[in-house]
Structures are given as structure tokens and as C-alpha cells.
Scaffold this motif. Structure first.
Motif, PDB file in Angstrom:
ATOM      1  N   GLY A  70       4.950  -7.104  -0.679  1.00 56.86           N
ATOM      2  CA  GLY A  70       5.621  -5.819  -0.763  1.00 56.86           C
ATOM      3  C   GLY A  70       5.403  -4.984   0.487  1.00 56.86           C
ATOM      4  N   SER A  71       6.324  -4.073   0.723  1.00 55.82           N
ATOM      5  CA  SER A  71       6.236  -3.206   1.897  1.00 55.82           C
ATOM      6  C   SER A  71       5.194  -2.120   1.684  1.00 55.82           C
ATOM      7  N   ASN A  72       4.663  -1.623   2.785  1.00 57.97           N
ATOM      8  CA  ASN A  72       3.736  -0.499   2.756  1.00 57.97           C
ATOM      9  C   ASN A  72       4.511   0.784   2.994  1.00 57.97           C
ATOM     10  N   VAL A  73       4.248   1.789   2.170  1.00 55.54           N
ATOM     11  CA  VAL A  73       4.959   3.068   2.249  1.00 55.54           C
ATOM     12  C   VAL A  73       3.987   4.138   2.733  1.00 55.54           C
ATOM     13  N   THR A  74       4.317   4.749   3.852  1.00 56.58           N
ATOM     14  CA  THR A  74       3.492   5.825   4.410  1.00 56.58           C
ATOM     15  C   THR A  74       4.142   7.169   4.116  1.00 56.58           C
TER      16      THR A  74
ATOM     17  N   TYR B  58       0.837  -1.201   0.000  1.00 57.63           N
ATOM     18  CA  TYR B  58       0.000   0.000   0.000  1.00 57.63           C
ATOM     19  C   TYR B  58       0.874   1.256   0.000  1.00 57.63           C
ATOM     20  N   ILE B  59       0.302   2.340  -0.497  1.00 62.47           N
ATOM     21  CA  ILE B  59       0.838   3.676  -0.260  1.00 62.47           C
ATOM     22  C   ILE B  59      -0.232   4.414   0.542  1.00 62.47           C
ATOM     23  N   LEU B  60       0.173   4.973   1.676  1.00 60.14           N
ATOM     24  CA  LEU B  60      -0.786   5.606   2.574  1.00 60.14           C
ATOM     25  C   LEU B  60      -0.389   7.040   2.864  1.00 60.14           C
ATOM     26  N   ASP B  61      -1.370   7.844   3.256  1.00 60.76           N
ATOM     27  CA  ASP B  61      -1.054   9.207   3.658  1.00 60.76           C
ATOM     28  C   ASP B  61      -0.640   9.211   5.130  1.00 60.76           C
ATOM     29  N   ALA B  62      -0.388  10.394   5.671  1.00 56.98           N
ATOM     30  CA  ALA B  62       0.156  10.503   7.026  1.00 56.98           C
ATOM     31  C   ALA B  62      -0.767   9.922   8.090  1.00 56.98           C
TER      32      ALA B  62
ATOM     33  N   TYR C 291      11.614   7.596   8.725  1.00 54.23           N
ATOM     34  CA  TYR C 291      12.333   8.763   8.235  1.00 54.23           C
ATOM     35  C   TYR C 291      11.827   9.978   9.009  1.00 54.23           C
ATOM     36  N   GLY C 292      12.707  10.928   9.222  1.00 53.43           N
ATOM     37  CA  GLY C 292      12.306  12.094   9.993  1.00 53.43           C
ATOM     38  C   GLY C 292      13.128  13.313   9.639  1.00 53.43           C
ATOM     39  N   PRO C 293      13.043  14.329  10.474  1.00 51.67           N
ATOM     40  CA  PRO C 293      13.747  15.585  10.192  1.00 51.67           C
ATOM     41  C   PRO C 293      15.251  15.363  10.060  1.00 51.67           C
ATOM     42  N   GLN C 294      15.810  16.045   9.081  1.00 51.48           N
ATOM     43  CA  GLN C 294      17.257  15.964   8.859  1.00 51.48           C
ATOM     44  C   GLN C 294      17.790  17.368   8.580  1.00 51.48           C
TER      45      GLN C 294
ATOM     46  N   ARG D 223      16.232  19.192   5.291  1.00 47.52           N
ATOM     47  CA  ARG D 223      16.058  18.416   4.068  1.00 47.52           C
ATOM     48  C   ARG D 223      14.584  18.028   3.930  1.00 47.52           C
ATOM     49  N   PRO D 224      13.967  18.313   2.805  1.00 48.08           N
ATOM     50  CA  PRO D 224      12.563  17.940   2.658  1.00 48.08           C
ATOM     51  C   PRO D 224      12.425  16.426   2.519  1.00 48.08           C
ATOM     52  N   TYR D 225      11.337  15.885   3.020  1.00 51.39           N
ATOM     53  CA  TYR D 225      11.084  14.455   2.856  1.00 51.39           C
ATOM     54  C   TYR D 225       9.589  14.220   2.703  1.00 51.39           C
ATOM     55  N   ILE D 226       9.256  13.149   1.994  1.00 53.48           N
ATOM     56  CA  ILE D 226       7.868  12.852   1.669  1.00 53.48           C
ATOM     57  C   ILE D 226       7.448  11.460   2.133  1.00 53.48           C
ATOM     58  N   VAL D 227       8.411  10.627   2.528  1.00 56.79           N
ATOM     59  CA  VAL D 227       8.127   9.291   3.064  1.00 56.79           C
ATOM     60  C   VAL D 227       8.451   9.306   4.554  1.00 56.79           C
ATOM     61  N   SER D 228       7.471   8.917   5.385  1.00 59.59           N
ATOM     62  CA  SER D 228       7.686   8.929   6.829  1.00 59.59           C
ATOM     63  C   SER D 228       8.117   7.570   7.359  1.00 59.59           C
TER      64      SER D 228
END
Length: 612
Positions: A258-262, A93-97, A493-496, A474-479
Motif C-alpha cells: 500500500g501507498s504511504n500517505v503524508t 503508513y500515515i505520516l505527519d508533515a 498536493y498543494g495550494p489551490q 481550498r483546504p487540504y490535509i494530504v500533502s
């Protein structure tokens, strides 16, 4: 004497004067018999040796094939009797926050027909009628679909799309097939990627190519291997027709889902952004546009949208250019929104302050080229804060002259321009500076956002640094990424932090300059009542001979005292009005109001609702 007893050999006269010894008859017979027996035994021995050699050869040959060539023979036997059937792993799956599903895979049946069987059974009409009733399609259409030369055709609708069945339709047709009512008809399961919200975040998500199940563009491409998982294999014995034998033991290598990406994207904010952008583009008669919402404290992307876009469920109907994500792949001259960076460079370098003044004559000459204010007006003596308020190009040029070419170039890179941001999506552009002019002219034009190409995301990052006390994130879109089978560690993934671009004091001073100028300029941020807004408008016209080739934008953050979000609104070639404040400003303010309510941010102290 007995004729069988041994006795002397008798001499025999054979001629005159000659005498010869002759064996007795019985002795000659005995010797002949012994010679015969010896010859027979010799032949038997030879035959025995030959037989033993043949047997040894056979034993050796059998041992060769049964022992040394066992694996080869077993493999050949498996090829004849076993089939390796790939087991679908299940794409993640691809999920939102908040866990809302943005993309998933479903299995649906499609109808496959063998026209030769239908004709031989004289079942075309009955089959077309039965399918028409189940699929809600005209019998005439289905008959034309089925009455074609060759074998195995997929049934399509009037739009030439392959018909995919609902669960009820699959059950209904399956019963007809089991009863023998539909000769030459079979249901084949097909795995299809589905995007429940259609166009929502399409360019960030990408799509999955139906032909091979490979992710294309966006998240689907960047994380294709993780989303795909690892297919399993089922080894099963088959009959002469190639069909699996259920009674025979099977060997199986299980599939790994497959892995789920949030994502960090919030589907609610994404919807407001896309709906507002589409409406604004229509109102302003623009060719397209981009909106980005980012958390400046972390770099998390909460929304990223561009128009034109596409529906990943029907990607085959879209133009190739619509697959590209303009927020990270397209560059543009940002215009006056760059002036905030110029002020930050100068203040942090110690060469100007918010109150530094110069005399604005409406024009200045650099390397023999005359550069004007956008409105051709000479404003007289201006502070640097007023330079932002009036968006005076000459004031930005004056500040850049104090900074110097080398230092200015260094700050551009420090703010994240001229290099990919590292967001983690494919095809991100780096941006570029115009190298055709003299260095002084290039720096002067860059100071007010011309002769430099940036991506919308780079501009959001730069404003995010000002909102975050001068620290670039650094901007990121996958948590996070979670294994689909529930096994293995979750990857988060988090703030960098990237770097400290300017000091917190500088960032605070520039923020106050933006607040003051935005409330009095065409940005009209005083209309967002109860909160302080730090924002700047931009209007860039790369070709001054073609005013329709304009980019109108607003970038800013709120609340200015403790920013929770940065918003960029950019319109491509608006015609109703070309200016950033009037073209992009209304949408920026509307989104800011929605987010302030959505995040339940109370009005700032000293700024009661209803007052600027």
C-alpha cells in the motif's frame, strides 16, 4: 483319369425317361471350401472395421480431453492439488508533515488452542501453567479459557481481549510448541493496525476494521484503496492435510504494498491543540469543542481536533458518535465571528467603510421581529470598527441592510459557506440557512451569525481568505502519496486557489478593523504581546430560552501584518462562562503564543515584546 483333374460333368439318370447333370464330388467339396473361406474373411473384415471404429473413437475421446478440455482438466487438478494462498500486501503508513508515523500495520501472534486435543492428551493443567508463565496471566483464567467445548479458541485476557504476543513471548512459546510441550496450541500471525500516539488526530485518521481490514472514517476510509495496496497470490501444491509442500515448485503473483500517505498535520501542533482543548473543556465545564489551525496562504491544515474523541487502537470501546469529525461534519450557529464577513461584504460592495456610522439604539425591528444587542445596551453613535469592538448586533444588521439580500447571499457562497469545502475527507457537511423566516429577517440574523449553520472548517476558510488578501484557498490535509514499493510517481498536493472573494484592499481594511477591535474588546488580544492579532469572538445561543445551549468561539490570525496561521477555538455549551472571549479566548491566546515561538516569528516592527 485322376479324380482331381477336371473333366466333363457326367449326366445322371434319375428316373424313367429323365437325365440330370451332377457335379463331381471333388468339385462340390472345392466350392464349399471357398464359400467357407469367404464367410470367414467377411467376418474378419467386419471385426477389423469395428475395431478401427472403436480405436478412432478412443483416439478422438483422448484428443478431446487432452487437447480441447486441457485447461478444464488442469484447473480441476489444480483445485485438488494446489491452494491459492493470499499474500498480505502491507498497508501503507500515515505520516505527519515531518514524517512522524501516525499509523502503521504490525504483525503479531495470537494463541489458538484446540480444547479437544488438550483434553485427549490430559494436558490442560500443564498447558495453562506454561501459558500463564509466558503471558503473565493467572493459570485459573487460562484453564477456564481452554476447558471449553468445541475446537479452536483464541486465548483472551481478563478483559476478554484477544491476547497478542510480544516478539519475546512468540519466541518462547514457539520453542515449547516445537518441543511438543504444548499439544493443541498454535500461534497464528495477525496483522493489526497500530496508532502509536493513541488518540492523536483520531477523528482525522479514522481506523481500520479488524474483521476485514477496511478503513473506516477519516484518512483510512478516504484513501483505503491506496493504503491497502494489492494482495498477492501464492499457488502451491499441498498434501492430503492441506499443508504446502515445500519441495514442489510454486507460482506466485507478488503483492503490491500500500501507498504511504503524508499529511499536512504537524504532530507537535496537534498535540498542543488536543491537550489545550481537553484542559479548557474541563475548566469551562463544556460538553466538547473543536480547534483548527490552518495556514491561510496555502490552505494546509496543521491541526484539527475535537472532543469527545476516541482511541483508534481500541475503537470497539468507543461510541459511534465519537468517530465523526465535528470539524467538518457538525454545524453550528457561529455567532458574532460572522460580523467580520458582513463588514467585508459591505466594504467590498462600496456601501460602507470602516468609519461609516449609525446610531445604536440597542434594538431594531425586522419583519415585525425585534432583534437586540447581545448585552441589551444602546451604544449610541458607532463606527463599523466599533461595531466589531462592542459586537453590536444592530450594527451588523444595519450593514446587511446596506448590502441587500441578494448580494449578501452571493457573498456567503463566495466565502465558502453553504457548500462542502473540498477538504477530501468523508462526511463533510455543506451547512444551511434558515428558510422558515422572511428573507429580510434571515439576512439580518445571518449578519451576526444566527439562523445560519456552518462547519468550523468553513469559518476557518473564510477568515483565511481575509488573512490571504481576500483570496479563498481550498483546504487540504494530504500533502503527498508515495507508492509503498518505491515504484511509480509520487502524487503531491498543494495550494489551490478557489476564488478572489474580496479585494486585497478590503481584506486589509477588515484586518485592521479586527486588530483594533480585538485589542480593546473581551477578546483581550493585547495580551499576546509583541504582535498584532486580528480576531473576533462569537457567542451564539440558538435557543434564547436555554442559555446553556451556547457555542463560544474565537477565530483569528497572526501576525496580522503577515499571517502565518488561522486558529479557531470553539466550545460546545460551556457552563463556567458562556461567552466566547472568556471561554475560548484563553486557549486561543495560549496556542497563538506557542505557534509564534514554534515558527520563530520575531516580534513585529514597532511592537516590541512587552507592549501591546
Amino acid at each position: 483319369m485322376s479324380p482331381y483333374s477336371s473333366g466333363p460333368i457326367e449326366p445322371r439318370q434319375t428316373g424313367p425317361g429323365a437325365q440330370r447333370w451332377v457335379l463331381p464330388a471333388w468339385r462340390a467339396q472345392e466350392m464349399a471350401e471357398r464359400a467357407t473361406l469367404w464367410q470367414v474373411g467377411r467376418r474378419q473384415l467386419i471385426l477389423l472395421i469395428v475395431a478401427l471404429l472403436v480405436l478412432a473413437g478412443l483416439v478422438g475421446r483422448i484428443a478431446y480431453w487432452q487437447i480441447w478440455q486441457h485447461n478444464l482438466l488442469a484447473g480441476r487438478a489444480d483445485q485438488e492439488d494446489l491452494r491459492a494462498i493470499q499474500i498480505y500486501a502491507g498497508r501503507g503508513y500515515i505520516l505527519d508533515a515531518s514524517g512522524h508515523i501516525l499509523a502503521l500495520s504490525v504483525t503479531e501472534d495470537e494463541v489458538i488452542a484446540d480444547p479437544d486435543v488438550l483434553r485427549s492428551a490430559d494436558a490442560l493443567d500443564n498447558t495453562a501453567a506454561t501459558l500463564g508463565q509466558a503471558l503473565k496471566l493467572p493459570e485459573s483464567l487460562l484453564r477456564s479459557e481452554l476447558d471449553v467445548p468445541g475446537a479452536y479458541v483464541a486465548v483472551r485476557d481478563s478483559k476478554r481481549q484477544v491476547v497478542l504476543l510480544s516478539v519475546q513471548q512468540s519466541d518462547q512459546l514457539g520453542k515449547h510448541i516445537d518441543q511438543g510441550d504444548l499439544p493443541g496450541i498454535a500461534l497464528i500471525p495477525v496483522v493489526r493496525r497500530v496508532y502509536p500516539d493513541g488518540n492523536l488526530a483520531a477523528q482525522a485518521l479514522g481506523f481500520v476494521r479488524e474483521s476485514d481490514g477496511t478503513g473506516q472514517y477519516g484518512i483510512e476510509q478516504q484513501y483505503n484503496k491506496l493504503l491497502s495496496g494489492q494482495p498477492g497470490v501464492l499457488y502451491t501444491a499441498v498434501d492430503a492435510a492441506g499443508d504446502p509442500l515445500a519441495t514442489v515448485p510454486q507460482q506466485q503473483t507478488p503483492a503490491i504494498p500500500g501507498s504511504n500517505v503524508t499529511l499536512t498535520i504537524d504532530a507537535n501542533i496537534q498535540y498542543w491543540v488536543e491537550e489545550g482543548l481537553a484542559r479548557t473543556i474541563k475548566q469551562m465545564d463544556a460538553d466538547g469543542g473543536t480547534v483548527i489551525v490552518m495556514d491561510p496562504q496555502t490552505g494546509a491544515i496543521m491541526a484539527m481536533a475535537s472532543q469527545p474523541s476516541f482511541n483508534p487502537n481500541r475503537y470497539a470501546n468507543a461510541s459511534l458518535v465519537d468517530f465523526i469529525n465535528p470539524a467538518i461534519s457538525d454545524t453550528y450557529d457561529p455567532g458574532s465571528v460572522m460580523k467580520a464577513m458582513t463588514m467585508a461584504m459591505g466594504i467590498n460592495s462600496g456601501v460602507i467603510t470602516p468609519d461609516s456610522t449609525y446610531v445604536d439604539t440597542g434594538r431594531t425591528v425586522i419583519d415585525g421581529i425585534t432583534l437586540h444587542n447581545w448585552d441589551q445596551i444602546a451604544h449610541g453613535k458607532l463606527t463599523m470598527t466599533q461595531v466589531l469592538q462592542y459586537s453590536a448586533n444592530t450594527g451588523a444588521i444595519w450593514a446587511a441592510n446596506q448590502i441587500g439580500n441578494v448580494r449578501f447571499s452571493g457573498y456567503l457562497r463566495a466565502f465558502g459557506f453553504l457548500q462542502p469545502t473540498g477538504l477530501g475527507l468523508p462526511d463533510e457537511a455543506a451547512g444551511r440557512r434558515d428558510q422558515s423566516s422572511a428573507q429580510d429577517l434571515t439576512t439580518a440574523e445571518n449578519a451576526f451569525g444566527e439562523s445560519i449553520a456552518v462547519t468550523p472548517l468553513q469559518m476557518v476558510m473564510a477568515y483565511g481568505a481575509l488573512a490571504n488578501g481576500g483570496t479563498l484557498m481550498r483546504p487540504y490535509i494530504v500533502s503527498n502519496i508515495t507508492p509503498g514499493n518505491g515504484q511509480g510517481p509520487e502524487t503531491r498536493y498543494g495550494p489551490q486557489r478557489v476564488r478572489q472573494v474580496v479585494s486585497p484592499v478590503t481584506a486589509a481594511e477588515v484586518t485592521q478593523m479586527l486588530v483594533e477591535s480585538a485589542s480593546k474588546s473581551e477578546a483581550q488580544m493585547n495580551l499576546v504581546q509583541g504582535y498584532t492579532i486580528a480576531a473576533k469572538t462569537g457567542t451564539s445561543t440558538p435557543d434564547i430560552t436555554n442559555l446553556s445551549d451556547t457555542f463560544a468561539s474565537v477565530v483569528g490570525y497572526a501576525p496580522a501584518s503577515h499571517p502565518r496561521f488561522v486558529i479557531l477555538v470553539k466550545l460546545n455549551h460551556p457552563r463556567a462562562t458562556i461567552f466566547g472571549g472568556s471561554a475560548a479566548g484563553p486557549l486561543w491566546r495560549a496556542l497563538a503564543r506557542q505557534l509564534l515561538i514554534y515558527f520563530q516569528i520575531p516580534p513585529e516592527a514597532g511592537m516590541p515584546a512587552g507592549a501591546p
